[in-house]
Design an enzyme around this catalytic site. Sequence first.
Site, PDB file in Angstrom:
ATOM      1  N   CYS A 117      41.649  37.827  47.244  1.00  0.00           N
ATOM      2  CA  CYS A 117      41.052  37.927  48.588  1.00  0.00           C
ATOM      3  C   CYS A 117      42.154  38.082  49.610  1.00  0.00           C
ATOM      4  O   CYS A 117      43.209  37.466  49.467  1.00  0.00           O
ATOM      5  CB  CYS A 117      40.315  36.635  48.925  1.00  0.00           C
ATOM      6  SG  CYS A 117      38.810  36.454  48.036  1.00  0.00           S
ATOM      7  N   GLU A 137      41.414  43.097  43.934  1.00  0.00           N
ATOM      8  CA  GLU A 137      40.153  42.822  43.247  1.00  0.00           C
ATOM      9  C   GLU A 137      39.007  43.569  43.929  1.00  0.00           C
ATOM     10  O   GLU A 137      38.980  43.683  45.150  1.00  0.00           O
ATOM     11  CB  GLU A 137      39.903  41.307  43.315  1.00  0.00           C
ATOM     12  CG  GLU A 137      38.796  40.823  42.436  1.00  0.00           C
ATOM     13  CD  GLU A 137      38.567  39.324  42.596  1.00  0.00           C
ATOM     14  OE1 GLU A 137      39.473  38.539  42.267  1.00  0.00           O
ATOM     15  OE2 GLU A 137      37.484  38.957  43.068  1.00  0.00           O
TER      16      GLU A 137
END
Length: 449
Positions: A303, A337
Amino acid sequence: MVEPEVKAEVKAPERRRATLVTLKEGCKLRVNRFRSERTEWTPAEILSIRDCKEGTKQFYIHYVDFNKRLDEWVDQDRLDLSAVEFPGQPKDNKKTSNNGAHQNGHAHPPARKSQKRKASRVEELSDQENNDEAEKRPRSTGSMVQNPHDDITTRIKNFEWLEMGKYRLQPWYFSPYPAKLAAMGKIYLCEFCLSFMKCKTSLKRHLTKCGMRCPPGNEIYRDKDPKEKDRGICIFELDGRKQKTYAQNLCLLAKCFLDHKTLYYDTDPFLFYVMCEYDMWGAHIVGYFSKEKESAEDYNVACILTLPSYQRRGFGRLLIEFSYELSKIEKKQGTPEKPLSDLGLLSYRSYWTQTIMEILVELMKEEEEERGKISINEICERTRIHSKDVQSTLLHHKMIDWYRGSYVLAIDKKEIDTYHKNTAKAQLRINPNNIQWTPKDWSKRYGRN
Ligand code: ACO
Ligand code: ZN
């Protein structure tokens, strides 16, 4: 003979005039996106309704085709009641509505059910400062993973703003701060340890006790501001297992601005890289990224976030650059991601384009025999950007073509001009010489002892 044209009959959703009383959650209608300055009727969906003073109502609105961060409570005078589509469609459309998924992919189960979920999901912790036991108790929850259960509760912003250091931030999305605290509408955060409190007095008291003036963990990067004494940028690495409370508080804060990830409190498998601006008062958090200690998918970022008060000033790019500098030290290709958020994609694409163009423009300048030749692998080796991201960037800019059995790069003059224009902007850059970091082999350390 000409075949008669067969048209599939698709029944349009039924729209009818409504009154404020008949409106319910799931109704779709047009809403004025602006309070008073101008009028722009925009298709929207009602997610929740609340009673206000003097018998008026407010409606929590999601604007169809707009990012959820624009969702808001609106007064009734901003609704167009002349054509409302009620939930529970005619038979033809039943399939879509029963799935709970509308064209925009959003679910809206009945409110009662979601209230129940809310109660079970959100821990009933009180003000963190007043509840040391709760702070120590390992929560069953930490890092962000893809949200598998988007429900109505988590689609509604659960408090108005949070105050942190000299900034007041409005959340973009739901974040599972303790329900009682969120219900008060305002949350006060210690900008150094990220503990959350219910009022300014609690925060002031906390600040007299909290010895922290920077994030926990190791400072692995420091770059002095050439113009101002005692100022600059620093980055701390912390371990989600060792600095658990801080990592959990960071995830709660990040969730306010990250929609497509949900929060689980197992921060153990992650490292956190917290970027700060430092001055004589301490190191003030600007943003961070998390990274799995071990990633089978070559993820070098889980993140990433720049706090809204610092956005659009180049810090996101700086965080991304730092993540690739770490990948260079690790000698591994890395990729963020997935899925990326809208702003995540914009920022990554901008970084990838600029970094790849830097190599290509340099290559065009060279006067050697091999001038103009480079393989995608070589670009990956030099930048540590994953090959699929290099390819997608080249394809996105239509810079790559398949010609007589091999790829050919064709760079438009426009791309080169944009590159030069961007490099001419004063940009924050990572100075790799200032990184003090050695990668750890987590396969030996983590979870195997
Ligand atoms: N509108 C248009 N372009 C934008 C915007 C925006 N709001 N924000 C960033 N960009 C693009 C631009 O190309 C910009 O370059 P420019 O300013 O020269 O035009 C480039 O991204 C980088 O901008 P920065 O100023 O370096 O980025 P910022 O500090 O604003 O951070 C970030 C970008 C981290 C994505 C921030 O918007 C953010 O925290 N958003 C909320 C959380 C989020 O969505 N994170 C990514 C999730 S994906 C993942 O975690 C792997
Ligand atoms: Zn503190």
